[in-house]
Structures are given as structure tokens and as C-alpha cells.
Design an enzyme around this catalytic site. Structure first.
Site, PDB file in Angstrom:
ATOM      1  N   GLY A  38       0.816  -1.210   0.000  1.00 12.33           N
ATOM      2  CA  GLY A  38       0.000   0.000   0.000  1.00 12.33           C
ATOM      3  C   GLY A  38       0.850   1.260   0.000  1.00 12.33           C
ATOM      4  N   HIS A  41       2.381   4.590  -4.991  1.00 13.52           N
ATOM      5  CA  HIS A  41       2.933   5.744  -5.712  1.00 13.52           C
ATOM      6  C   HIS A  41       3.136   5.334  -7.171  1.00 13.52           C
ATOM      7  CE1 HIS A  41       6.650   3.510  -5.279  1.00 13.52           C
ATOM      8  NE2 HIS A  41       6.575   3.581  -3.960  1.00 13.52           N
ATOM      9  N   GLY A  43       5.632   4.261  -8.729  1.00 15.45           N
ATOM     10  CA  GLY A  43       6.382   3.015  -8.919  1.00 15.45           C
ATOM     11  C   GLY A  43       5.443   1.817  -8.921  1.00 15.45           C
ATOM     12  N   HIS A  44       4.567   1.761  -7.918  1.00 20.68           N
ATOM     13  CA  HIS A  44       3.569   0.687  -7.877  1.00 20.68           C
ATOM     14  C   HIS A  44       2.675   0.747  -9.120  1.00 20.68           C
ATOM     15  CE1 HIS A  44       4.218   1.503  -3.424  1.00 20.68           C
ATOM     16  NE2 HIS A  44       4.478   0.213  -3.487  1.00 20.68           N
ATOM     17  N   GLN A  68       7.692  -9.384   7.791  1.00 12.37           N
ATOM     18  CA  GLN A  68       8.930  -8.943   7.154  1.00 12.37           C
ATOM     19  C   GLN A  68       9.531  -7.707   7.831  1.00 12.37           C
ATOM     20  OE1 GLN A  68       6.782  -8.324   3.329  1.00 12.37           O
ATOM     21  NE2 GLN A  68       8.057  -6.507   3.108  1.00 12.37           N
ATOM     22  N   GLY A 161       9.204  -4.848  -8.563  1.00  6.29           N
ATOM     23  CA  GLY A 161      10.080  -3.752  -8.955  1.00  6.29           C
ATOM     24  C   GLY A 161      11.554  -4.119  -8.812  1.00  6.29           C
ATOM     25  N   GLN A 167      15.085  -8.522  -3.278  1.00  8.19           N
ATOM     26  CA  GLN A 167      13.767  -9.167  -3.124  1.00  8.19           C
ATOM     27  C   GLN A 167      13.361  -9.862  -4.417  1.00  8.19           C
ATOM     28  OE1 GLN A 167      10.176  -7.417  -1.085  1.00  8.19           O
ATOM     29  NE2 GLN A 167       9.690  -6.791  -3.159  1.00  8.19           N
TER      30      GLN A 167
HETATM   31  P1  AMP Z   1       6.192  -2.290  -1.427  1.00 11.32           P
HETATM   32  O1  AMP Z   1       4.814  -1.731  -1.350  1.00 11.32           O
HETATM   33  O2  AMP Z   1       7.253  -1.339  -0.983  1.00 11.32           O
HETATM   34  O3  AMP Z   1       6.302  -3.646  -0.799  1.00 11.32           O
HETATM   35  O4  AMP Z   1       6.481  -2.523  -2.972  1.00 11.32           O
HETATM   36  C1  AMP Z   1       5.609  -3.287  -3.762  1.00 11.32           C
HETATM   37  C2  AMP Z   1       6.226  -3.493  -5.117  1.00 11.32           C
HETATM   38  O5  AMP Z   1       6.451  -2.219  -5.742  1.00 11.32           O
HETATM   39  C3  AMP Z   1       7.602  -4.177  -5.049  1.00 11.32           C
HETATM   40  O6  AMP Z   1       7.704  -5.112  -6.117  1.00 11.32           O
HETATM   41  C4  AMP Z   1       8.556  -3.024  -5.223  1.00 11.32           C
HETATM   42  O7  AMP Z   1       9.804  -3.413  -5.766  1.00 11.32           O
HETATM   43  C5  AMP Z   1       7.783  -2.163  -6.201  1.00 11.32           C
HETATM   44  N1  AMP Z   1       8.280  -0.796  -6.176  1.00 11.32           N
HETATM   45  C6  AMP Z   1       8.467  -0.012  -5.078  1.00 11.32           C
HETATM   46  N2  AMP Z   1       9.006   1.174  -5.438  1.00 11.32           N
HETATM   47  C7  AMP Z   1       9.168   1.139  -6.782  1.00 11.32           C
HETATM   48  C8  AMP Z   1       9.685   2.054  -7.746  1.00 11.32           C
HETATM   49  N3  AMP Z   1      10.142   3.252  -7.395  1.00 11.32           N
HETATM   50  N4  AMP Z   1       9.695   1.687  -9.043  1.00 11.32           N
HETATM   51  C9  AMP Z   1       9.224   0.455  -9.425  1.00 11.32           C
HETATM   52  N5  AMP Z   1       8.732  -0.454  -8.562  1.00 11.32           N
HETATM   53  C10 AMP Z   1       8.701  -0.126  -7.254  1.00 11.32           C
END
Ligand code: AMP
Length: 298
Positions: A38, A41, A43-44, A68, A161, A167
């Protein structure tokens, strides 16, 4: 199933998700999956875009996975905004949001070693160095939740990502080890205009820390250029990275390394043309930021 104002369905149990996907699966459609914690942004959103483009239905999970987080980490403070997240998923064409509670993911309580669905720890040669050294239980928690989410969602493709490169490699290894029929797709890191990788944890940065944080990507780019030069020396490149980041008074460096992307350990006798991965981790106040880039050895 609940519907927030966007009309995008939000389901909280495995059976509701299965019921929701059933007609599409029966028609032979493919399911794409974007696991997240959640606070979504751009990236997600790029992962959702990639899934929508490549599959017939996209499931986005939103679950802040306690397993985690280590003791003293930011589990309680982690940013949460389900309504904004659902709106973002809807805007990018997701099919359904899966937002389980901790009880749904861990019905018997948070599993200790014995209660995990994974047969054993993920390969420690991938989970051990870098983030694993700093956060010893982190990747076991990631692997466990990803394995459980894959079992519930049953995706054909799952989108992760490259920003969390270790990861991504751990998940690829897990899928190979468990022989799961999931295609793991690594997507490029989305950045702010000044190069800072988008992260849910960027909200923790003060103005001064935010101004300093782009040093990470600048340093990675400079180092990628250095390793592309013939005769480059790993120790010297790592020392230059460390010095550049440590020059920022608000930053506290954890690591700045050049590794073999397959092993996450220093490359053994790298040859010109070999793929390398450059990774950094640095604390700025309450935020611990990580970033990485690919490079080709000169
Ligand atoms: P998280 O919510 O931080 O667990 O991230 C969920 C997914 O979004 C993971 O696969 C991350 O690698 C990916 N992610 C987070 N930040 C970015 C970003 N800036 N660009 C691309 N993917 C991202």
C-alpha cells in the site's frame, strides 16, 4: 466484498477473491498479480500498468506484512491509505484489490519457523548478504507472504520492482525452488525528476534529507560509468561510492557494493561484457533508503 467510491471491487478473503476471478479463469483468461504494502505511488502504478498490458485481469494486493518487519522497525508507523490506493488502482485499470487482514493471511497466528508453509528458509546465499545482514528475518518474511499470496491469487504472472533488487532475486529463486507456474517479471525503477527512487518511505524524509537523498542515484550512475571502463577495480569503485554518499551529513551509509546479480556476492573474475549490479543502502533520519542500477563490466 466492499466497493469504495471508485467502483473497483475490494475483497478481503481468499474465497471472495476466487469467486471474483472464477468467470475470467473459466474463460481461459490470464491473471496478473502486483503484491504491495500500500501507500501506492507511481512506482507501484507502473507495475499495475505492466500487468494490465500483459494479462487479462490484474489483482493488486495491499497488505502490510508484519512478518517482514524486524523488532524496532517501522511496522506501526508504515503509511496506510486504502482509499487513495484503491483510487490509484482503479485509475490504472486493475481488476480487483485484495486487502486481507493479518488474520486472513496468518489464520493460526504469525507463523514461527515450524508453522511456515515454506519447506525451509529461502536460499541464504541470496537472502543473507546486503539487506539480509541488516534485516536478518526480512526475506524469510517476504518469502512466506509471497508464497501464501501466490497460493491464494494463483497468478500466471507476478510483477515486482527492480528497485528491491534483492527481493526480486529471492522471489525468482523461491518460484524456481517451489516449481511454481508463475512468470516473475522485474520492472524498472520509477524515479522522481531528480533521480530519487520512488518509495513509500520517502514521506519520512525531512526537507534537508529529501534534498540530500538524490546522492544515491547520482553515485550509482557514476559508479556504473566507472565499472564500464577497462581496468576498473571493484574495491576502488566501492570506496568512491561510500565516500560520495558519506559526504552528505544527513546520510548514514549501510553499504555501497558491486555484485554479481545472480549471486549478490562480489563478482569472481569479471570479464568485459559481464552483467553487474550496483546497490546502496543509506539511512536518512527515520528513512532507510535502498537503490540499485545494472551495469556492464568494461
Ligand atoms: P512495497 O509496497 O514497498 O512492498 O512494494 C511493492 C512493489 O512495488 C515491489 O515489487 C517493489 O519493488 C515495487 N516498487 C516499489 N518502489 C518502486 C519504484 N520506485 N519503481 C518500481 N517499482 C517499485
Amino acid at each position: 466484498m466492499t466497493g469504495l467510491p471508485t467502483g473497483l471491487p475490494v475483497v478481503t478473503t481468499a474465497s471472495d477473491l476466487a469467486a471474483h476471478l472464477e468467470p475470467m479463469r473459466a474463460g481461459g483468461g490470464t491473471v496478473g498479480f502486483v503484491p504491495t504494502m500500500g501507500a501506492l505511488h507511481d512506482g507501484h502504478a507502473s507495475l499495475v500498468d505492466a500487468s494490465v498490458a500483459a494479462t487479462d485481469a490484474t489483482v493488486v494486493s495491499i497488505f502490510v506484512n508484519p512478518l517482514q518487519f524486524g523488532a524496532g522497525e517501522d511496522l506501526d508507523a508504515y503509511p496506510r491509505d486504502l482509499e487513495a490506493d484503491v483510487a490509484r488502482c482503479a485509475a490504472h485499470g486493475a481488476t480487483v484489490v485484495f486487502a486481507p487482514t493479518v488474520d486472513v493471511m496468518y489464520p493460526d497466528g504469525e507463523p514461527s519457523e515450524g508453522g511456515r508453509i515454506l519447506p525451509g528458509p529461502v536460499d541464504m546465499s541470496l537472502a543473507g548478504p546486503l539487506e539480509g545482514r541488516e534485516r536478518p528475518t526480512h526475506f524469510a518474511g517476504v518469502a512466506e507472504v509471497v508464497a501464501r499470496l501466490f497460493r491464494i491469487v494463483g497468478p500466471c504472472r507476478a510483477f515486482f520492482g527492480q528497485k528491491d533488487f534483492q527481493q526480486l532475486q529471492v522471489v525468482r529463486h523461491l518460484v524456481a525452488e517451489m516449481d511454481l507456474p508463475v512468470d516473475v517479471v522485474g520492472c524498472p525503477t520509477v524515479r522522481e525528476p531528480d533521480g530519487l527512487a520512488r518509495s513509500s518511505r520517502n514521506v519520512y524524509l525531512t526537507d534537508d534529507e529529501r534534498a540530500a537523498a538524490p546522492v544515491l542515484y547520482r553515485t550509482l550512475q557514476a559508479a556504473a560509468a566507472s565499472v564500464a571502463e577497462p581496468g576498473w577495480d571493484r574495491t576502488a569503485v566501492e570506496a568512491t561510492m561510500a565516500a560520495a554518499i558519506s559526504a552528505e551529513p544527513t546520510g548514514h551509509l549501510d553499504y555501497a557494493v558491486v555484485v554479481d546479480p545472480a549471486t549478490l556476492h562480489p563478482p569472481e573474475a569479471p570479464q568485459p561484457g559481464d552483467e553487474l549490479r550496483l546497490l546502496v543502502a543509506c539511512r536518512f533520519g527515520k528513512a532507510r533508503l535502498i537503490d540499485n542500477v545494472g551495469a556492464v563490466a568494461g
